[in-house]
Every structure is written in C-alpha cells, then in structure tokens.
Design a protein around this motif. Structure first.
Motif, PDB file in Angstrom:
ATOM      1  N   ALA A  30       0.836  -1.204   0.000  1.00 35.33           N
ATOM      2  CA  ALA A  30       0.000   0.000   0.000  1.00 35.33           C
ATOM      3  C   ALA A  30       0.872   1.256   0.000  1.00 35.33           C
ATOM      4  O   ALA A  30       0.606   2.207  -0.753  1.00 35.33           O
ATOM      5  CB  ALA A  30      -0.933   0.000   1.213  1.00 35.33           C
ATOM      6  N   ALA A  31       1.922   1.255   0.821  1.00 35.48           N
ATOM      7  CA  ALA A  31       2.821   2.407   0.869  1.00 35.48           C
ATOM      8  C   ALA A  31       3.528   2.596  -0.466  1.00 35.48           C
ATOM      9  O   ALA A  31       3.605   3.719  -0.985  1.00 35.48           O
ATOM     10  CB  ALA A  31       3.846   2.219   1.997  1.00 35.48           C
ATOM     11  N   ALA A  32       4.039   1.504  -1.036  1.00 37.76           N
ATOM     12  CA  ALA A  32       4.726   1.593  -2.334  1.00 37.76           C
ATOM     13  C   ALA A  32       3.775   2.112  -3.405  1.00 37.76           C
ATOM     14  O   ALA A  32       4.151   2.951  -4.228  1.00 37.76           O
ATOM     15  CB  ALA A  32       5.292   0.229  -2.728  1.00 37.76           C
ATOM     16  N   ALA A  33       2.535   1.630  -3.399  1.00 37.96           N
ATOM     17  CA  ALA A  33       1.559   2.078  -4.395  1.00 37.96           C
ATOM     18  C   ALA A  33       1.285   3.575  -4.266  1.00 37.96           C
ATOM     19  O   ALA A  33       1.225   4.295  -5.274  1.00 37.96           O
ATOM     20  CB  ALA A  33       0.258   1.288  -4.252  1.00 37.96           C
ATOM     21  N   LEU A  34       1.131   4.055  -3.045  1.00 40.76           N
ATOM     22  CA  LEU A  34       0.897   5.492  -2.852  1.00 40.76           C
ATOM     23  C   LEU A  34       2.118   6.311  -3.244  1.00 40.76           C
ATOM     24  O   LEU A  34       1.977   7.413  -3.793  1.00 40.76           O
ATOM     25  CB  LEU A  34       0.494   5.778  -1.407  1.00 40.76           C
ATOM     26  N   LEU A  35       3.294   5.785  -2.994  1.00 40.94           N
ATOM     27  CA  LEU A  35       4.510   6.502  -3.400  1.00 40.94           C
ATOM     28  C   LEU A  35       4.625   6.536  -4.926  1.00 40.94           C
ATOM     29  O   LEU A  35       5.041   7.548  -5.494  1.00 40.94           O
ATOM     30  CB  LEU A  35       5.743   5.884  -2.748  1.00 40.94           C
ATOM     31  N   PHE A  36       4.237   5.466  -5.604  1.00 42.83           N
ATOM     32  CA  PHE A  36       4.198   5.483  -7.067  1.00 42.83           C
ATOM     33  C   PHE A  36       3.150   6.484  -7.555  1.00 42.83           C
ATOM     34  O   PHE A  36       3.361   7.183  -8.547  1.00 42.83           O
ATOM     35  CB  PHE A  36       3.880   4.096  -7.650  1.00 42.83           C
ATOM     36  N   THR A  37       2.030   6.569  -6.848  1.00 38.84           N
ATOM     37  CA  THR A  37       0.974   7.504  -7.237  1.00 38.84           C
ATOM     38  C   THR A  37       1.471   8.941  -7.181  1.00 38.84           C
ATOM     39  O   THR A  37       1.246   9.720  -8.107  1.00 38.84           O
ATOM     40  CB  THR A  37      -0.265   7.327  -6.334  1.00 38.84           C
ATOM     41  N   GLU A  69      12.972  -5.230  -5.539  1.00 39.66           N
ATOM     42  CA  GLU A  69      12.335  -5.255  -6.866  1.00 39.66           C
ATOM     43  C   GLU A  69      10.922  -5.809  -6.791  1.00 39.66           C
ATOM     44  O   GLU A  69      10.004  -5.292  -7.442  1.00 39.66           O
ATOM     45  CB  GLU A  69      13.179  -6.064  -7.859  1.00 39.66           C
ATOM     46  N   GLN A  70      10.714  -6.856  -6.006  1.00 39.50           N
ATOM     47  CA  GLN A  70       9.380  -7.440  -5.852  1.00 39.50           C
ATOM     48  C   GLN A  70       8.424  -6.444  -5.213  1.00 39.50           C
ATOM     49  O   GLN A  70       7.267  -6.321  -5.639  1.00 39.50           O
ATOM     50  CB  GLN A  70       9.441  -8.719  -5.012  1.00 39.50           C
ATOM     51  N   LEU A  71       8.895  -5.743  -4.201  1.00 40.60           N
ATOM     52  CA  LEU A  71       8.054  -4.739  -3.545  1.00 40.60           C
ATOM     53  C   LEU A  71       7.708  -3.616  -4.513  1.00 40.60           C
ATOM     54  O   LEU A  71       6.557  -3.179  -4.580  1.00 40.60           O
ATOM     55  CB  LEU A  71       8.753  -4.188  -2.295  1.00 40.60           C
ATOM     56  N   MET A  72       8.678  -3.170  -5.284  1.00 41.67           N
ATOM     57  CA  MET A  72       8.417  -2.105  -6.256  1.00 41.67           C
ATOM     58  C   MET A  72       7.432  -2.573  -7.323  1.00 41.67           C
ATOM     59  O   MET A  72       6.503  -1.835  -7.686  1.00 41.67           O
ATOM     60  CB  MET A  72       9.718  -1.615  -6.882  1.00 41.67           C
ATOM     61  N   LYS A  77       2.158  -2.311  -9.670  1.00 36.75           N
ATOM     62  CA  LYS A  77       1.001  -3.048 -10.209  1.00 36.75           C
ATOM     63  C   LYS A  77      -0.270  -2.662  -9.459  1.00 36.75           C
ATOM     64  O   LYS A  77      -1.310  -2.403 -10.067  1.00 36.75           O
ATOM     65  CB  LYS A  77       1.237  -4.553 -10.111  1.00 36.75           C
ATOM     66  N   ALA A  78      -0.184  -2.613  -8.138  1.00 37.77           N
ATOM     67  CA  ALA A  78      -1.344  -2.226  -7.325  1.00 37.77           C
ATOM     68  C   ALA A  78      -1.795  -0.814  -7.676  1.00 37.77           C
ATOM     69  O   ALA A  78      -3.002  -0.549  -7.806  1.00 37.77           O
ATOM     70  CB  ALA A  78      -1.010  -2.335  -5.842  1.00 37.77           C
ATOM     71  N   GLU A  79      -0.845   0.087  -7.849  1.00 31.73           N
ATOM     72  CA  GLU A  79      -1.180   1.480  -8.201  1.00 31.73           C
ATOM     73  C   GLU A  79      -1.875   1.541  -9.555  1.00 31.73           C
ATOM     74  O   GLU A  79      -2.855   2.261  -9.733  1.00 31.73           O
ATOM     75  CB  GLU A  79       0.095   2.325  -8.208  1.00 31.73           C
TER      76      GLU A  79
END
Length: 154
Positions: A30-37, A69-72, A77-79
């Motif tokens: 969730a954090a990674a997705a928001l950071l990508f957003t 890399e997996q987390l990113m 993908k989630a984002e």
C-alpha cells in the motif's frame, strides 16, 4: 523522531521474518503504491524521483535486491490497478499509528521534492492522502516545509 517511526515501519509484516499476508492488506505494498501515485502525479517519471523511491522503500522496509524489486513491482502493479486511494489509505490507517502515518506523509514529500520542485497535482495528492489517513493539515504543512528545506540544501 523519524528514526523511531522508521523502526516501527520496518517491523511491519514482510519478508521471511513473519508469515506472508495478502497483498491487498500488506502495508508495504500500500505504501509503495501510494509513493508510485505521487511519483506519477505530475505525469513525469524523473530519475531522481525513482532513485528516491528506491531509497525510501529500501531504508523503510530494510529490503534490497530481489526483495526490493518485488516490492516495487507489487506497488506499481497495485497502483495501476487501483480505482481510488482508499484501497491503500485504509490499509495504512489500519496498520500504522498516528506518528507512523505522519512519518509516511514525510516520505511522500520526499518523493515530491526529489526532483527539486512541487507540482500542484503532487501537493493535492499528498493533501488527499493525509486527510484519508488522519494526518492534520498543520502537520502536513510542517512536514512539507521541513522536507522542502532539506531538499533545497542538497
């Protein structure tokens, strides 16, 4: 202050240290997705922003190499599949206490200022996420000023 928050964030579920939880309830994803957003908010994927995103995820969750890399990939993908911010902010709100949610807004500002400037869409996105996770306006603005000042010195 941020060191204790980052220590708390590192202890969240993940890796081999604890059992795996579903990706839709994983605060790291969730954090990674928001950071990508926020990284994509202005429509430009700057190298400095991508570098900062990698550093933030690596430092915050104590991951590197294939695990990073997996987390990113999971976050990106989630984002891309998300229809709104709530899917991510609700996970963070459930898993993080007030201080950790405030620290997360600081991480978002770190992405915003990685390229040396703040776009109004980035500012708006951080404001919306802060509202959704319960970080008040005063704290959001103080964090923005602190991170902006640090980035201008570097």
């Amino acid at each position: 202050m941020f060191d204790s928050i980052l220590s708390f964030l590192k202890d969240l579920p993940g890796g081999a240290r604890e059992k795996r939880i579903s990706p839709e309830d994983d605060p790291r994803v969730a954090a990674a997705a928001l950071l990508f957003t926020v990284l994509d908010a202005d429509g430009i994927r700057d190298d400095a922003e991508m570098k900062r995103l990698r550093e933030i995820l690596s430092e915050t969750y104590d991951v590197s190499g294939a695990e990073l890399e997996q987390l990113m990939q999971a976050g990106e993908k989630a984002e891309q599949e998300a229809v709104d911010l709530y899917a991510f902010t609700s996970v963070l709100k459930r898993h993080l206490d007030a201080d950790a949610r405030k620290a997360f807004i600081g991480l978002m500002w770190g992405i915003v200022f990685a390229d040396g400037e703040m776009h109004e869409l980035e500012d708006n996105l951080v404001w919306r996420v802060a509202e959704l996770i319960g970080v008040d306006s005063r704290d959001r603005v103080l964090l923005r000023q602190e991170i902006q000042e640090k980035s201008s010195r570097n």
